[in-house]
Write a protein that holds these residues in place. Structure first.
Motif, PDB file in Angstrom:
ATOM      1  N   ASP A 172      58.694  46.032 -14.661  1.00  0.00           N
ATOM      2  CA  ASP A 172      59.925  46.818 -14.795  1.00  0.00           C
ATOM      3  C   ASP A 172      59.730  48.265 -14.341  1.00  0.00           C
ATOM      4  O   ASP A 172      60.595  48.840 -13.672  1.00  0.00           O
ATOM      5  CB  ASP A 172      60.423  46.783 -16.244  1.00  0.00           C
ATOM      6  N   LEU A 183      59.581  48.328 -10.594  1.00  0.00           N
ATOM      7  CA  LEU A 183      60.935  48.205 -10.042  1.00  0.00           C
ATOM      8  C   LEU A 183      61.675  49.538 -10.124  1.00  0.00           C
ATOM      9  O   LEU A 183      62.290  49.982  -9.146  1.00  0.00           O
ATOM     10  CB  LEU A 183      61.710  47.110 -10.776  1.00  0.00           C
ATOM     11  N   VAL A 211      62.556  41.984  -8.054  1.00  0.00           N
ATOM     12  CA  VAL A 211      63.455  41.275  -8.963  1.00  0.00           C
ATOM     13  C   VAL A 211      63.200  39.767  -8.898  1.00  0.00           C
ATOM     14  O   VAL A 211      63.113  39.086  -9.934  1.00  0.00           O
ATOM     15  CB  VAL A 211      64.934  41.598  -8.635  1.00  0.00           C
ATOM     16  N   ARG A 248      59.875  38.998 -10.482  1.00  0.00           N
ATOM     17  CA  ARG A 248      59.991  39.122 -11.934  1.00  0.00           C
ATOM     18  C   ARG A 248      60.586  37.842 -12.517  1.00  0.00           C
ATOM     19  O   ARG A 248      60.152  37.354 -13.558  1.00  0.00           O
ATOM     20  CB  ARG A 248      60.854  40.325 -12.305  1.00  0.00           C
TER      21      ARG A 248
END
Length: 158
Positions: A89, A92, A138, A141
């Motif tokens: 996260d 990102l 994304v 993930r």
């Protein structure tokens, strides 16, 4: 992944972090100062340009530190745990922020009328690559989430 591979990757990351720090301290301010002298009509961008350059490199450093931490999880064989998600996260967020910095630079320089086609192309490429990297993270993930669930399910079965 072999222990040797992880150690070599961490050595490379440490070298990159040191090199980026040198660039933040010496190279970015020097280039901004030289550009302000060479292009007096946009000299007012010296300080904002220095700040944007340093922040961009900081984003790269943040991603490298997150990769370092993820490599540690791989070495400990716990990459498919919830402890991996904060690093993903943060990576990102850093990539998105860096992309926004490039977009801001593109817009700011567009208003000056000083944009050359090569600078425009380079900044547009930076925005496209940043958006692509963000989307890739994304997707990865999501794959990590699915693999984590599958490993948890398998652990329950065994």
């Amino acid at each position: 992944m072999q222990r040797t591979t992880i150690v070599v990757l961490k050595v490379l990351i440490a070298g990159l972090l040191a090199l980026l720090l040198v660039c933040q301290i010496f190279v970015v301010p020097a280039v901004a100062a030289q550009s302000a002298v060479r292009y007096a009509e946009i000299a007012y961008f010296e300080i904002p340009g220095t700040i944007v350059g340093i922040l961009f490199l900081l984003c790269v450093q943040v991603v490298l530190v997150c990769v370092w931490r993820l490599l540690s999880l791989v070495r400990e064989d716990s990459i498919f745990s919830d402890s991996a998600f904060p690093d993903v996260d943060v990576s990102l967020a850093a990539v998105v922020f860096a992309t926004l910095l490039v977009l801001i630079a593109l817009v700011a320089l567009s208003f000056t009328g000083f944009m050359t086609p090569s600078i425009t192309l380079l900044l547009l490429l930076g925005v496209v690559v940043g958006a692509g990297l963000s989307l890739l993270i994304v997707v990865l993930r999501g794959l990590l989430r699915k693999a984590s669930r599958l490993e948890a399910d398998l652990a329950e079965v065994v």
